[in-house]
Enzyme design. Sequence first.
Site, PDB file in Angstrom:
ATOM      1  N   SER A 147       9.400  -7.545   3.683  1.00  0.00           N
ATOM      2  CA  SER A 147       9.229  -6.567   5.124  1.00  0.00           C
ATOM      3  C   SER A 147       7.887  -5.036   4.253  1.00  0.00           C
ATOM      4  CB  SER A 147      10.559  -6.393   5.681  1.00  0.00           C
ATOM      5  OG  SER A 147      10.742  -5.221   6.645  1.00  0.00           O
ATOM      6  N   TYR A 175      19.095  -4.583   5.599  1.00  0.00           N
ATOM      7  CA  TYR A 175      17.462  -5.431   5.109  1.00  0.00           C
ATOM      8  C   TYR A 175      16.551  -5.612   4.711  1.00  0.00           C
ATOM      9  CZ  TYR A 175      13.976  -8.782   6.675  1.00  0.00           C
ATOM     10  OH  TYR A 175      13.011  -9.064   6.745  1.00  0.00           O
TER      11      TYR A 175
END
Length: 263
Positions: free
Chosen positions: A143, A159
């Site tokens: 990501s 995350y």
Amino acid sequence: MKDLEGKVVLVSGVGPGLGRAVADRALARGANVVLGDIAPHRLGEIADELDPSGRRVVWAECDITDDDSCRELVARGSERFHGIDALVNVAAFDTVFGSLMNSAFDEWDPTIEVNVKGTLRMTRAAVPALKARGRGSIVIISSVGFIKPPTNAPHQLAYASSKGALMTAMRYLAAELGPDGIRVNTVTPGWKLGPVLEGYLRSVAEEQGVEYGTVLEPIKSSLALRELATDYDVGEAALFLCSEQSRLITGQNIHVDGGEIFG
């Protein structure tokens, strides 16, 4: 393009978004597909949608935080299709929001357990099958958040940290598994149009009392290409890394973010 004809691609985390798109494009490119997800009812529905004949898709419930579950998924695919050629690690947990000062570290545990340890458990389970083929490919979905903190969305430090850890792991794995002919790479999406993002943006629009496009346009205008990637764009990049076209690419990261990294 049938550049994966005769290959077997295992996809972990086959929800209605990216995992489904990867599986769909793998089938379109000629591969047989092994699907794993923690939600069996959803998984069965997706498998039936993708391959009503049931000839080219096999699936099994899989909890990537459990070694036996990971090994069973690999065994299911290997038995059905006589081997595994590629693994695409999509499964992730991303519901912990907050920055350093407003999040509790014990709330990070599921994120680290799934995203880091779970991805590595799934990878470790697949390695013997890939070695048996004499060559193979492992793709980890990362990501852009681990490089570029968001300015117009809630912070997800847990995350982002987990994805940063996987980027480091990818490079170590590329060196470790390279002598066995196994390539390891990452694909890094940014803002990505799919069920998850669309749902989030529509909820923001509703909260603000504005149209969906009003929320979407500032995001698009922040990208160098002024266009958001889709789940299918990311899926195609992952499958390129599974194909022979990328046979000498390992230890690398491909951004599929419309130029978000430059914003």
